[in-house]
Motif scaffolding. Sequence first.
Motif, short mmCIF file in Angstrom:
data_model
loop_
_atom_site.label_atom_id
_atom_site.label_comp_id
_atom_site.label_asym_id
_atom_site.label_seq_id
_atom_site.Cartn_x
_atom_site.Cartn_y
_atom_site.Cartn_z
N LYS A 29 -0.60 -7.76 -3.70
CA LYS A 29 0.05 -9.04 -3.39
C LYS A 29 1.17 -8.80 -2.37
CE LYS A 29 2.83 -8.75 -7.61
NZ LYS A 29 2.99 -9.25 -8.97
N PRO A 30 1.53 -9.82 -1.58
CA PRO A 30 2.51 -9.64 -0.50
C PRO A 30 3.82 -8.98 -0.94
CG PRO A 30 1.47 -11.77 -0.29
CD PRO A 30 0.97 -11.17 -1.56
N GLU A 31 4.33 -9.35 -2.14
CA GLU A 31 5.60 -8.77 -2.58
C GLU A 31 5.49 -7.25 -2.73
OE1 GLU A 31 4.54 -11.59 -5.64
OE2 GLU A 31 3.96 -11.83 -3.54
N ALA A 32 4.34 -6.80 -3.29
CA ALA A 32 4.15 -5.36 -3.48
C ALA A 32 3.93 -4.66 -2.14
CB ALA A 32 2.96 -5.12 -4.40
N LEU A 33 3.20 -5.34 -1.24
CA LEU A 33 2.88 -4.72 0.05
C LEU A 33 4.11 -4.53 0.94
CD1 LEU A 33 -0.45 -6.59 0.86
CD2 LEU A 33 -0.21 -4.15 0.45
N GLN A 34 5.15 -5.33 0.71
CA GLN A 34 6.33 -5.23 1.57
C GLN A 34 6.90 -3.81 1.60
OE1 GLN A 34 9.31 -8.30 1.02
NE2 GLN A 34 7.75 -9.81 0.52
N ARG A 35 6.82 -3.13 0.45
CA ARG A 35 7.42 -1.79 0.41
C ARG A 35 6.54 -0.73 1.08
NH1 ARG A 35 6.19 -2.62 -5.19
NH2 ARG A 35 4.63 -1.18 -5.98
N TYR A 36 5.30 -1.11 1.49
CA TYR A 36 4.43 -0.13 2.16
C TYR A 36 4.57 -0.16 3.68
CZ TYR A 36 2.06 -0.81 -2.34
OH TYR A 36 1.76 -0.96 -3.67
N ILE A 37 5.25 -1.18 4.21
CA ILE A 37 5.28 -1.33 5.68
C ILE A 37 5.92 -0.12 6.35
CG2 ILE A 37 6.14 -2.75 7.59
CD1 ILE A 37 5.90 -5.16 5.63
N GLY A 38 7.00 0.36 5.77
CA GLY A 38 7.65 1.55 6.34
C GLY A 38 6.73 2.76 6.35
N ILE A 39 5.94 2.92 5.25
CA ILE A 39 4.97 4.04 5.18
C ILE A 39 3.91 3.86 6.27
CG2 ILE A 39 3.21 5.15 3.75
CD1 ILE A 39 4.86 4.21 1.28
N MET A 40 3.41 2.63 6.42
CA MET A 40 2.40 2.36 7.46
C MET A 40 2.95 2.67 8.84
SD MET A 40 0.57 -1.22 6.33
CE MET A 40 -0.67 -1.29 5.03
N ASP A 41 4.19 2.29 9.07
CA ASP A 41 4.84 2.53 10.37
C ASP A 41 4.94 4.03 10.64
OD1 ASP A 41 6.14 2.15 12.74
OD2 ASP A 41 8.02 1.45 11.88
#
Length: 476
Positions: free
Chosen positions: A138-150
Amino acid sequence: MESFYVSLLCLFVFLVSLSLHFLFYKTKGSNLPPGKTGWPVIGESLEFLSTGWKGHPEKFIFDRMAKYSSQVFKTSLLGEPAAVFCGAACNKFLFSNENKLVQAWWPDSVDKVFPSSTQTSSKEEAIKMRKMLPNFLKPEALQRYIGIMDTIAQRHFASGWEKNDEVVVFPLAKRYTFWLACRLFVSVEDPNHVARFADPFNMLASGLISIPIDLPGTPFHRAIKASNFIRKELVAIIKQRKVDLVEGKASPTQDILSHMLVTSDENGKFMHELDIADKILGLLIGGHDTASSACTFIVKYLAELPEIYEGVYKEQMEIAKSKGPGELLNWEDIQKMKYSWNVACEVLRLAPPLQGAFREVLTDFMFNGFSIPKGWKIYWSANSTHKNSEFFPEPEKFDPSRFEGSGPPPYTFVPFGGGPRMCPGKEYARLEILVFMHHLVKRFRCEKIIPNEKIIVDPMPIPAKGLPVRLYPHKY
């Protein structure tokens, strides 16, 4: 020995032919949709697949829609009697009747490549996964992965793109999406460890939807071997994670693997190691194959259309200039990438990684005056709306403005499916695609080396030579 295999194959063909004959005989005389079933056993499968190999998968659909003047026609695909449903009204009907009149179906080969350790079918396992995934995707959980993706995108472009004058995009896009899936699903991010998985995964993916004959040298046989190898590797990772969780070296919320290990079902039971390995295996397949096709076609269209590239470049550079040294992308940055996402959506419309999907009919029903018998398969096609001028004027024209405002009419833009079976990883895919676009245009302008490279759809669209491009780095 060879004659034994030939006899075995002939017996298989005879039995399938016989069962098909009785199935069609049983429904003969009822008001079936118009259409023809093609050759015995193979039906129209070769024509269905060959239009994709020639780069025009929609031709199979549109030729028959024109011939029968109907949104529904009958055929025979993958050894099964089938009805093909075309258009927005058909999509709405199917998506609204999931698990009532129809349910998900895929060939037996899938159950053989993904044999569940719990002896349940892949359908039942998929239902369990759908209950578990929303917490993680869900979007709330995915927010914390953006830095890892970057971070992984930066490492990917530094190791695979920079210092090269030319690259082949598709293998690189696969490497990027697979690296991300390994990191976010099982916390494997060492490039060498990721590379150890990559070749078996490619073998598994290419043999997944194939003729299910398990003989040495066949794609199906290679897929089963690859599946067994990956499952063994995953079990080793799972055993180590259990130890790390007990010793406090791993977090219960760090990835999907930890989530599966610490979450019990409604009866308080925890999943077995092999069961978790099966599910992670399916997620890793779904989590990188389709997105790598999308990323490849984004590069293709940005290279072909300078004015579209300029729009994306302008938007992404505004975001890049707002960041401090070493500052990673965040959720707010992603929300600013509106034009870039419109471009990505137009790419997904013209080259949907998911071309369509099968359903199985649970009970006889009527649709548009035609009877659809229980046990038949239904195929719905994204291209029946995506490339239809009724829904998208000048369908072959690349026009991101189609997605401004409220966007296309409901049930017409379906790259992620729809209804209860809409892809649970849709938001995850959006993030990995936008992070990829950010790093691509920030670094390079691309030029295609093969101007009219052929596109093959098997089962996803892929440029025949992998899309070789020349890179022109920006000078700041």
